[in-house]
Design an enzyme around this catalytic site. Sequence first.
Site, PDB file in Angstrom:
ATOM      1  N   LYS A 178       0.834  -1.196   0.000  1.00  0.00           N
ATOM      2  CA  LYS A 178       0.000   0.000   0.000  1.00  0.00           C
ATOM      3  C   LYS A 178       0.873   1.251   0.000  1.00  0.00           C
ATOM      4  CE  LYS A 178      -2.409   3.297   2.543  1.00  0.00           C
ATOM      5  NZ  LYS A 178      -2.069   4.187   1.481  1.00  0.00           N
TER       6      LYS A 178
ATOM      7  N   GLU B  27       9.233   1.440  10.898  1.00  0.00           N
ATOM      8  CA  GLU B  27      10.357   2.368  10.718  1.00  0.00           C
ATOM      9  C   GLU B  27       9.733   3.757  10.750  1.00  0.00           C
ATOM     10  OE1 GLU B  27      12.506   4.988   9.537  1.00  0.00           O
ATOM     11  OE2 GLU B  27      12.439   4.123   7.508  1.00  0.00           O
TER      12      GLU B  27
ATOM     13  N   CYS C 142      13.647  10.600   7.154  1.00  0.00           N
ATOM     14  CA  CYS C 142      13.637  10.226   8.579  1.00  0.00           C
ATOM     15  C   CYS C 142      15.053  10.222   9.153  1.00  0.00           C
ATOM     16  CB  CYS C 142      12.968   8.878   8.760  1.00  0.00           C
ATOM     17  SG  CYS C 142      13.567   7.642   7.620  1.00  0.00           S
TER      18      CYS C 142
ATOM     19  N   GLU D 176      10.358  16.402  14.883  1.00  0.00           N
ATOM     20  CA  GLU D 176      10.728  16.133  13.490  1.00  0.00           C
ATOM     21  C   GLU D 176      10.043  17.183  12.601  1.00  0.00           C
ATOM     22  OE1 GLU D 176       9.239  12.430  11.652  1.00  0.00           O
ATOM     23  OE2 GLU D 176      11.264  12.183  10.864  1.00  0.00           O
TER      24      GLU D 176
HETATM   25  P1  NDP Z   1       1.668   8.740   7.584  1.00  0.00           P
HETATM   26  O1  NDP Z   1       2.379   8.022   8.668  1.00  0.00           O
HETATM   27  O2  NDP Z   1       0.271   9.164   7.784  1.00  0.00           O
HETATM   28  O3  NDP Z   1       1.669   7.838   6.234  1.00  0.00           O
HETATM   29  C1  NDP Z   1       2.529   6.774   5.951  1.00  0.00           C
HETATM   30  C2  NDP Z   1       1.747   5.626   5.311  1.00  0.00           C
HETATM   31  O4  NDP Z   1       0.800   5.098   6.240  1.00  0.00           O
HETATM   32  C3  NDP Z   1       0.924   6.048   4.095  1.00  0.00           C
HETATM   33  O5  NDP Z   1       0.902   5.001   3.164  1.00  0.00           O
HETATM   34  C4  NDP Z   1      -0.454   6.255   4.685  1.00  0.00           C
HETATM   35  O6  NDP Z   1      -1.499   6.188   3.750  1.00  0.00           O
HETATM   36  C5  NDP Z   1      -0.509   5.094   5.657  1.00  0.00           C
HETATM   37  N1  NDP Z   1      -1.521   5.220   6.700  1.00  0.00           N
HETATM   38  C6  NDP Z   1      -2.005   6.341   7.270  1.00  0.00           C
HETATM   39  N2  NDP Z   1      -2.927   6.037   8.207  1.00  0.00           N
HETATM   40  C7  NDP Z   1      -3.035   4.683   8.216  1.00  0.00           C
HETATM   41  C8  NDP Z   1      -3.813   3.753   8.954  1.00  0.00           C
HETATM   42  N3  NDP Z   1      -4.684   4.153   9.881  1.00  0.00           N
HETATM   43  N4  NDP Z   1      -3.681   2.435   8.715  1.00  0.00           N
HETATM   44  C9  NDP Z   1      -2.797   2.011   7.786  1.00  0.00           C
HETATM   45  N5  NDP Z   1      -2.042   2.838   7.045  1.00  0.00           N
HETATM   46  C10 NDP Z   1      -2.143   4.160   7.263  1.00  0.00           C
HETATM   47  O7  NDP Z   1       2.547   9.981   7.168  1.00  0.00           O
HETATM   48  P2  NDP Z   1       2.061  11.345   6.477  1.00  0.00           P
HETATM   49  O8  NDP Z   1       2.095  11.115   5.038  1.00  0.00           O
HETATM   50  O9  NDP Z   1       0.767  11.834   7.038  1.00  0.00           O
HETATM   51  O10 NDP Z   1       3.204  12.342   6.962  1.00  0.00           O
HETATM   52  C11 NDP Z   1       3.070  12.996   8.227  1.00  0.00           C
HETATM   53  C12 NDP Z   1       4.396  13.114   8.932  1.00  0.00           C
HETATM   54  O11 NDP Z   1       4.901  11.791   9.187  1.00  0.00           O
HETATM   55  C13 NDP Z   1       5.507  13.780   8.132  1.00  0.00           C
HETATM   56  O12 NDP Z   1       5.452  15.158   8.230  1.00  0.00           O
HETATM   57  C14 NDP Z   1       6.728  13.186   8.808  1.00  0.00           C
HETATM   58  O13 NDP Z   1       7.008  13.893   9.989  1.00  0.00           O
HETATM   59  C15 NDP Z   1       6.312  11.779   9.146  1.00  0.00           C
HETATM   60  N6  NDP Z   1       6.759  10.789   8.138  1.00  0.00           N
HETATM   61  C16 NDP Z   1       7.845  10.030   8.408  1.00  0.00           C
HETATM   62  C17 NDP Z   1       8.323   9.151   7.472  1.00  0.00           C
HETATM   63  C18 NDP Z   1       9.523   8.317   7.706  1.00  0.00           C
HETATM   64  O14 NDP Z   1      10.230   8.002   6.760  1.00  0.00           O
HETATM   65  N7  NDP Z   1       9.773   7.880   8.916  1.00  0.00           N
HETATM   66  C19 NDP Z   1       7.711   9.024   6.158  1.00  0.00           C
HETATM   67  C20 NDP Z   1       6.529   9.832   5.971  1.00  0.00           C
HETATM   68  C21 NDP Z   1       6.094  10.680   6.945  1.00  0.00           C
HETATM   69  P3  NDP Z   1      -2.196   7.530   3.197  1.00  0.00           P
HETATM   70  O15 NDP Z   1      -1.133   8.317   2.554  1.00  0.00           O
HETATM   71  O16 NDP Z   1      -3.190   7.006   2.239  1.00  0.00           O
HETATM   72  O17 NDP Z   1      -2.803   8.226   4.381  1.00  0.00           O
END
Ligand code: NDP
Length: 477
Positions: A174, A249, A283, A380
Site C-alpha cells: 500500500k 520504521e 527520517c 521532526e
Molecule cells: P503517515 O504516517 O500518515 O503515512 C505513511 C503511510 O501510512 C501512508 O501510506 C499512509 O497512507 C498510511 N496510513 C495512514 N494512516 C493509516 C492507517 N490508519 N492504517 C494504515 N495505514 C495508514 O505519514 P504522512 O504522510 O501523514 O506524513 C506525516 C508526517 O509523518 C511527516 O510530516 C513526517 O514527519 C512523518 N513521516 C515520516 C516518514 C519516515 O520516513 N519515517 C515518512 C513519511 C512521513 P495515506 O497516505 O493514504 O494516508
Amino acid sequence: MQFPTKLFINGNLCDASDHKTVGVINPATEETLCEVASASAKDVDAAVAGGQRTFEDSWRDLPPGKRTEVMFSIARVLRENLEELAQLESQMIGKPISDARDEIGLGARTFEYYAGAISRFCGQTIPVARGGFDFTLRQPMGVVAAIVPWNFPFPIACWKVAPALAAGNCVVLKPARQSPLTALKLGELAAKAGLPPGALQVLAGAGSEMGDALVKHPQVRKISFTGSTSVGSHIMQLAARDIKRVSLELGGKSPNIIFADADLEKAAASSPMSVFANTGQDCCARSRVFVERPVYEKFVELFVQATRSIVVDDPAKPETQVGPLVSKQQRQSVEEFLETVKTPRHKVLCGGDRPSRKGCYLNPAVVLGCDTSDRIWREEVFGPVVCIRPFDDENAMLAEVNASPYGLSGSLWTNDLKRALRVARRVESGVLSVNSHSSVHVEAPFGGFKQSGLGRDLGMAAMEGYTELKNVYVAES
Ligand code: NDP
C-alpha cells in the site's frame, strides 16, 4: 507520459470496486498528473484472499532456486525500465531526477541482494542435551502487508517487498496517497518478470480506510510499516489484538556531532545535504547539529557557505539538488516551525523563504540560538531546516543527543579513534556513521531505537523478520 492508474490485484489491472479515484499532484507545478483508483475494504479482501491462495498453491513451496531466478528477473526488468520509473517518481513527489534515478537503481539492487540471500538463508543444528537431532527452520508467514510513505516511495517499497518475497511470503503493498505511481508500476513489472499472479498485490487508497482494513484483516500475518510515529503506534495497537507481527520504521531527529579535531572542511561541505537532501523529508535527516565550541563559528560559516551553493530548482533538471516539498500542506507545516523562531533569541542565517517560482518550494534554512526545549529542536520538522548548537562537554552533549524520544540515525566527525568508538557506542540510535553521512546499505540492517521503530529493514535481519522460527526435534531412539 502514460501513468499507471489502476490497482493491481491477482495479476489484473483493475478499478476500485466502488470506482473511487484520487488525484496525484506534481508539487513542482501544483498540477494534477492523473487520477488513480482508490481501493476500499472490499478490494483489500480480494487482494488478501488472492495472496493467500498464491502463498498456499505455489510461492511458499517453490524451490529456492526458482524463487531466486524470479527475483533476479524482477531486478533486470526494473533496470530496463529505470528511466520511466525515475520520471514517475520525480513527477509525483518533486524528487530531483538524478536522485530518482539513483533510488530506482537502489530498488533494483535490493531485489538482487535478496535473490542472492535466498541460498544463504540458513537454520541451525543444535546439540540438545538429551541427544537426538535438533534443527531450526525459517518459515514464511503468509500474507504480509507493506505500508510505505511518500518520501522514498520506490526504494522503501522494494526494501519490504523483496525480503518478504524472498522468504516465501506474498505481499499486499500500500503506497501513500501522494505517491502511488511507482508502486503500481512495480506490481506490473514484477508480473512481467515472472512473479505469479497474487504474489504481489498493489492497492492505492486512503490509509485511514483501506489501510486500517488491511492491518485488521485476519489473514494478514505481518505488517511492515514506514511512516509517522503516530500512525506506527496506531498500527501496533491494532496488531496487538491478534498478536500480529509488526516492523515499524518511524520518525527521527538525528544528530550530527562535530568534534574540534574533525576534518572541518569535509564535515561542513557534506553536512548540509545530510539534512537538506530530499528537501529535508527524510527520517534520517541530521537536523540537530552539535559542534564543539572551539570550531563552532568556523563550522557555521562553512556550513552556511555550502548551503547557499545548493541548487534549489525544478526537479526535472539534472543539476537540481533540492526540489519542492511534497505538498502545500507539508510546506505549511514546515513554515509553522519557522514561525516559532521569529524571536530576538533565534537567528535564521539563510533560507526559510519561498523562491519566486510556482511550486511547493522552500529555501534551506539554517537556525541558530535554539534552546533544547524549543519545538524546532525537539520535533521532526520533515523539511529543509537545520538547527546548530555549540557544546563544551562530551557527556553533557551525549545526554542531550539521547534526550530525544527518537533514535534512528546520526553522524559523528572526529579523527580520534578512541573517541569515535566511545561515542558511537553511547549514541542511542539504530544506525550511525563516523566521518560520513551514509545511513543506508542494502546489506546492513536499518531501523531505529526507541520511538524510531521496531525491527529492521534491509540486510539478513529483514529477511529473518519475514519468517517464523521453528525448532524441530527428531528422536534417535
Ligand atoms: P503517515 O504516517 O500518515 O503515512 C505513511 C503511510 O501510512 C501512508 O501510506 C499512509 O497512507 C498510511 N496510513 C495512514 N494512516 C493509516 C492507517 N490508519 N492504517 C494504515 N495505514 C495508514 O505519514 P504522512 O504522510 O501523514 O506524513 C506525516 C508526517 O509523518 C511527516 O510530516 C513526517 O514527519 C512523518 N513521516 C515520516 C516518514 C519516515 O520516513 N519515517 C515518512 C513519511 C512521513 P495515506 O497516505 O493514504 O494516508
